[in-house]
Design an enzyme around this catalytic site. Structure first.
Site, PDB file in Angstrom:
ATOM      1  N   PRO A 177      36.833  36.188  17.860  1.00 26.31           N
ATOM      2  CA  PRO A 177      37.189  35.632  19.169  1.00 26.31           C
ATOM      3  C   PRO A 177      38.049  34.378  19.103  1.00 26.31           C
ATOM      4  O   PRO A 177      37.872  33.541  18.215  1.00 26.31           O
ATOM      5  CB  PRO A 177      35.823  35.306  19.796  1.00 26.31           C
ATOM      6  CG  PRO A 177      34.870  35.243  18.654  1.00 26.31           C
ATOM      7  CD  PRO A 177      35.387  36.198  17.635  1.00 26.31           C
ATOM      8  N   ASN A 178      38.969  34.305  20.032  1.00 24.12           N
ATOM      9  CA  ASN A 178      39.872  33.164  20.242  1.00 24.12           C
ATOM     10  C   ASN A 178      41.012  33.092  19.228  1.00 24.12           C
ATOM     11  O   ASN A 178      41.920  32.274  19.374  1.00 24.12           O
ATOM     12  CB  ASN A 178      39.103  31.821  20.264  1.00 24.12           C
ATOM     13  CG  ASN A 178      38.054  31.794  21.360  1.00 24.12           C
ATOM     14  OD1 ASN A 178      38.380  32.054  22.515  1.00 24.12           O
ATOM     15  ND2 ASN A 178      36.812  31.529  21.018  1.00 24.12           N
ATOM     16  N   ARG A 233      46.125  27.119  20.045  1.00 24.81           N
ATOM     17  CA  ARG A 233      44.743  26.656  20.195  1.00 24.81           C
ATOM     18  C   ARG A 233      44.463  25.574  19.144  1.00 24.81           C
ATOM     19  O   ARG A 233      44.518  25.843  17.946  1.00 24.81           O
ATOM     20  CB  ARG A 233      43.821  27.850  19.956  1.00 24.81           C
ATOM     21  CG  ARG A 233      42.376  27.512  19.746  1.00 24.81           C
ATOM     22  CD  ARG A 233      41.648  28.628  18.998  1.00 24.81           C
ATOM     23  NE  ARG A 233      40.229  28.338  18.928  1.00 24.81           N
ATOM     24  CZ  ARG A 233      39.417  28.870  18.021  1.00 24.81           C
ATOM     25  NH1 ARG A 233      39.875  29.727  17.124  1.00 24.81           N
ATOM     26  NH2 ARG A 233      38.147  28.552  18.005  1.00 24.81           N
ATOM     27  N   TYR A 288      43.882  24.422  13.560  1.00 28.70           N
ATOM     28  CA  TYR A 288      44.170  25.795  13.140  1.00 28.70           C
ATOM     29  C   TYR A 288      45.642  26.060  12.806  1.00 28.70           C
ATOM     30  O   TYR A 288      45.984  27.167  12.386  1.00 28.70           O
ATOM     31  CB  TYR A 288      43.693  26.769  14.226  1.00 28.70           C
ATOM     32  CG  TYR A 288      42.195  26.684  14.457  1.00 28.70           C
ATOM     33  CD1 TYR A 288      41.297  27.028  13.444  1.00 28.70           C
ATOM     34  CD2 TYR A 288      41.669  26.248  15.670  1.00 28.70           C
ATOM     35  CE1 TYR A 288      39.933  26.926  13.639  1.00 28.70           C
ATOM     36  CE2 TYR A 288      40.299  26.156  15.877  1.00 28.70           C
ATOM     37  CZ  TYR A 288      39.440  26.498  14.860  1.00 28.70           C
ATOM     38  OH  TYR A 288      38.079  26.403  15.050  1.00 28.70           O
ATOM     39  N   ASN A 304      37.746  37.195   9.483  1.00 28.63           N
ATOM     40  CA  ASN A 304      37.480  35.870  10.027  1.00 28.63           C
ATOM     41  C   ASN A 304      36.695  36.108  11.308  1.00 28.63           C
ATOM     42  O   ASN A 304      37.277  36.399  12.350  1.00 28.63           O
ATOM     43  CB  ASN A 304      38.766  35.101  10.325  1.00 28.63           C
ATOM     44  CG  ASN A 304      38.465  33.695  10.830  1.00 28.63           C
ATOM     45  OD1 ASN A 304      37.327  33.384  11.166  1.00 28.63           O
ATOM     46  ND2 ASN A 304      39.484  32.846  10.873  1.00 28.63           N
ATOM     47  N   ALA A 350      33.781  32.301  15.801  1.00 29.44           N
ATOM     48  CA  ALA A 350      32.481  31.751  16.208  1.00 29.44           C
ATOM     49  C   ALA A 350      31.317  32.709  15.912  1.00 29.44           C
ATOM     50  O   ALA A 350      30.175  32.265  15.727  1.00 29.44           O
ATOM     51  CB  ALA A 350      32.512  31.393  17.690  1.00 29.44           C
ATOM     52  N   HIS A 381      28.741  32.213  12.971  1.00 26.21           N
ATOM     53  CA  HIS A 381      27.567  31.351  13.032  1.00 26.21           C
ATOM     54  C   HIS A 381      26.452  31.924  13.898  1.00 26.21           C
ATOM     55  O   HIS A 381      25.402  31.298  14.037  1.00 26.21           O
ATOM     56  CB  HIS A 381      27.989  29.971  13.576  1.00 26.21           C
ATOM     57  CG  HIS A 381      29.300  29.497  13.029  1.00 26.21           C
ATOM     58  ND1 HIS A 381      29.483  29.246  11.686  1.00 26.21           N
ATOM     59  CD2 HIS A 381      30.521  29.280  13.618  1.00 26.21           C
ATOM     60  CE1 HIS A 381      30.753  28.851  11.489  1.00 26.21           C
ATOM     61  NE2 HIS A 381      31.393  28.879  12.648  1.00 26.21           N
ATOM     62  N   ASP A 399      24.825  42.894   9.907  1.00 23.99           N
ATOM     63  CA  ASP A 399      24.211  44.211   9.705  1.00 23.99           C
ATOM     64  C   ASP A 399      25.274  45.291   9.520  1.00 23.99           C
ATOM     65  O   ASP A 399      25.137  46.172   8.668  1.00 23.99           O
ATOM     66  CB  ASP A 399      23.311  44.578  10.889  1.00 23.99           C
ATOM     67  CG  ASP A 399      21.975  43.831  10.876  1.00 23.99           C
ATOM     68  OD1 ASP A 399      21.674  43.178   9.861  1.00 23.99           O
ATOM     69  OD2 ASP A 399      21.255  43.909  11.887  1.00 23.99           O
ATOM     70  N   GLU A 448      35.380  36.867   3.436  1.00 14.76           N
ATOM     71  CA  GLU A 448      35.284  36.063   4.664  1.00 14.76           C
ATOM     72  C   GLU A 448      36.315  34.936   4.588  1.00 14.76           C
ATOM     73  O   GLU A 448      36.401  34.241   3.575  1.00 14.76           O
ATOM     74  CB  GLU A 448      33.862  35.486   4.734  1.00 14.76           C
ATOM     75  CG  GLU A 448      33.611  34.562   5.905  1.00 14.76           C
ATOM     76  CD  GLU A 448      32.176  33.989   5.860  1.00 14.76           C
ATOM     77  OE1 GLU A 448      31.343  34.443   5.024  1.00 14.76           O
ATOM     78  OE2 GLU A 448      31.898  33.071   6.646  1.00 14.76           O
ATOM     79  N   HIS A 507      38.094  31.575   6.652  1.00 14.74           N
ATOM     80  CA  HIS A 507      38.167  30.606   7.749  1.00 14.74           C
ATOM     81  C   HIS A 507      39.398  29.738   7.544  1.00 14.74           C
ATOM     82  O   HIS A 507      39.637  29.253   6.431  1.00 14.74           O
ATOM     83  CB  HIS A 507      36.920  29.720   7.795  1.00 14.74           C
ATOM     84  CG  HIS A 507      35.678  30.515   8.019  1.00 14.74           C
ATOM     85  ND1 HIS A 507      35.357  31.035   9.249  1.00 14.74           N
ATOM     86  CD2 HIS A 507      34.724  30.934   7.160  1.00 14.74           C
ATOM     87  CE1 HIS A 507      34.236  31.726   9.141  1.00 14.74           C
ATOM     88  NE2 HIS A 507      33.831  31.686   7.882  1.00 14.74           N
ATOM     89  N   SER A 551      39.954  26.776   8.916  1.00 15.85           N
ATOM     90  CA  SER A 551      39.526  25.385   8.728  1.00 15.85           C
ATOM     91  C   SER A 551      38.406  25.340   7.691  1.00 15.85           C
ATOM     92  O   SER A 551      37.770  26.353   7.398  1.00 15.85           O
ATOM     93  CB  SER A 551      39.020  24.815  10.061  1.00 15.85           C
ATOM     94  OG  SER A 551      37.864  25.517  10.496  1.00 15.85           O
ATOM     95  N   ARG A 569      33.167  20.201   9.236  1.00 17.34           N
ATOM     96  CA  ARG A 569      33.121  20.129  10.688  1.00 17.34           C
ATOM     97  C   ARG A 569      31.668  20.030  11.178  1.00 17.34           C
ATOM     98  O   ARG A 569      30.778  19.650  10.426  1.00 17.34           O
ATOM     99  CB  ARG A 569      33.871  21.338  11.269  1.00 17.34           C
ATOM    100  CG  ARG A 569      35.343  21.368  10.812  1.00 17.34           C
ATOM    101  CD  ARG A 569      36.099  22.535  11.397  1.00 17.34           C
ATOM    102  NE  ARG A 569      36.153  22.457  12.853  1.00 17.34           N
ATOM    103  CZ  ARG A 569      36.527  23.484  13.633  1.00 17.34           C
ATOM    104  NH1 ARG A 569      36.863  24.654  13.078  1.00 17.34           N
ATOM    105  NH2 ARG A 569      36.566  23.344  14.932  1.00 17.34           N
ATOM    106  N   ARG A 594      28.595  24.788  12.292  1.00 17.79           N
ATOM    107  CA  ARG A 594      29.574  25.659  11.609  1.00 17.79           C
ATOM    108  C   ARG A 594      29.271  25.812  10.119  1.00 17.79           C
ATOM    109  O   ARG A 594      29.946  26.542   9.406  1.00 17.79           O
ATOM    110  CB  ARG A 594      30.994  25.101  11.775  1.00 17.79           C
ATOM    111  CG  ARG A 594      31.475  25.086  13.209  1.00 17.79           C
ATOM    112  CD  ARG A 594      32.928  24.671  13.304  1.00 17.79           C
ATOM    113  NE  ARG A 594      33.222  24.141  14.615  1.00 17.79           N
ATOM    114  CZ  ARG A 594      33.562  24.880  15.687  1.00 17.79           C
ATOM    115  NH1 ARG A 594      33.679  26.188  15.585  1.00 17.79           N
ATOM    116  NH2 ARG A 594      33.797  24.308  16.853  1.00 17.79           N
TER     117      ARG A 594
HETATM  118  C1  DQA Z   1      36.996  29.557  12.262  1.00 18.61           C
HETATM  119  C2  DQA Z   1      35.882  28.506  12.232  1.00 18.61           C
HETATM  120  C3  DQA Z   1      34.831  28.813  13.286  1.00 18.61           C
HETATM  121  O1  DQA Z   1      33.791  27.839  13.230  1.00 18.61           O
HETATM  122  C4  DQA Z   1      35.457  28.784  14.670  1.00 18.61           C
HETATM  123  O2  DQA Z   1      34.498  29.140  15.636  1.00 18.61           O
HETATM  124  C5  DQA Z   1      36.667  29.628  14.767  1.00 18.61           C
HETATM  125  C6  DQA Z   1      37.597  29.710  13.652  1.00 18.61           C
HETATM  126  C7  DQA Z   1      38.164  29.217  11.308  1.00 18.61           C
HETATM  127  O3  DQA Z   1      38.966  30.090  11.046  1.00 18.61           O
HETATM  128  O4  DQA Z   1      38.259  28.056  10.843  1.00 18.61           O
HETATM  129  O5  DQA Z   1      36.958  30.179  15.825  1.00 18.61           O
HETATM  130  O6  DQA Z   1      36.457  30.795  11.839  1.00 18.61           O
END
Ligand code: DQA
Length: 147
Positions: free
Chosen positions: A12-13, A20, A25, A77, A80, A83, A90, A101, A103, A105, A110, A114
């Site tokens: 998401p996002n 953003r 990011y 990735n 959110a 977490h 699963d 995985e 990320h 950031s 942070r 997170r």
């Molecule tokens: C993220 C880190 C997450 O905590 C955050 O909610 C994101 C992006 C990252 O790529 O750094 O949306 O996964």
């Protein structure tokens, strides 16, 4: 026949990448990231599918599909959902291939919420804090690891 198949999942996002919180990011867009990955995969004769969703169930459905279509690895990735989502953990536990995985950031630098990742309980590798370079490194690890 291709060398293999990799699924890249963005949570998401991440569709807002580039606009953003760019101080966290970066300024590259999701299309920039996906195009870079596609170019790299195609050069190595890998099939690649890149997918972003703001919906947990859509990400889970994509992981389920990957179980059946010959996908060797998932780069994810979960944003959110990292977490919060036992359901994504699963689903990944039901997938037999490699899971990386990513990320953008450094989540450990942070907020405390997170610092915990459900997905890390399954991931074979975790990359955090390298920005979009992290996806490149993940794809390299997947393609090298399969030879
Ligand atoms: C993220 C880190 C997450 O905590 C955050 O909610 C994101 C992006 C990252 O790529 O750094 O949306 O996964």
């Amino acid at each position: 026949m291709s060398q293999g198949k990799v699924l890249v999942l963005h949570g998401p996002n991440l569709n807002l990448l580039g606009s953003r919180q760019p101080e966290i990011y970066g300024y590259e867009t999701l299309d920039d990231v996906n195009n870079m990955l596609r170019e790299k995969a195609v050069m190595a004769d890998w099939d690649i599918l890149c997918l972003q969703s703001n919906h947990e169930g859509a990400l889970i459905d994509a992981i389920h599909a990957a179980r059946l279509d010959g996908t060797q690895a998932i780069i994810i990735n979960p944003a959110a959902f990292t977490h919060t989502s036992v359901a994504i953990l699963d689903a990944l536990n039901a997938f037999d291939g490699k899971v990386i995985e990513v990320h953008l950031s450094n989540v450990h630098k942070r907020e405390a919420f997170r610092h915990h990742s459900y997905v890390s309980l399954r991931a074979d590798g975790v990359i955090a804090g390298l920005g979009t370079q992290g996806y490149r490194a993940a794809l390299e690890a997947v393609m090298v690891g399969s030879n």
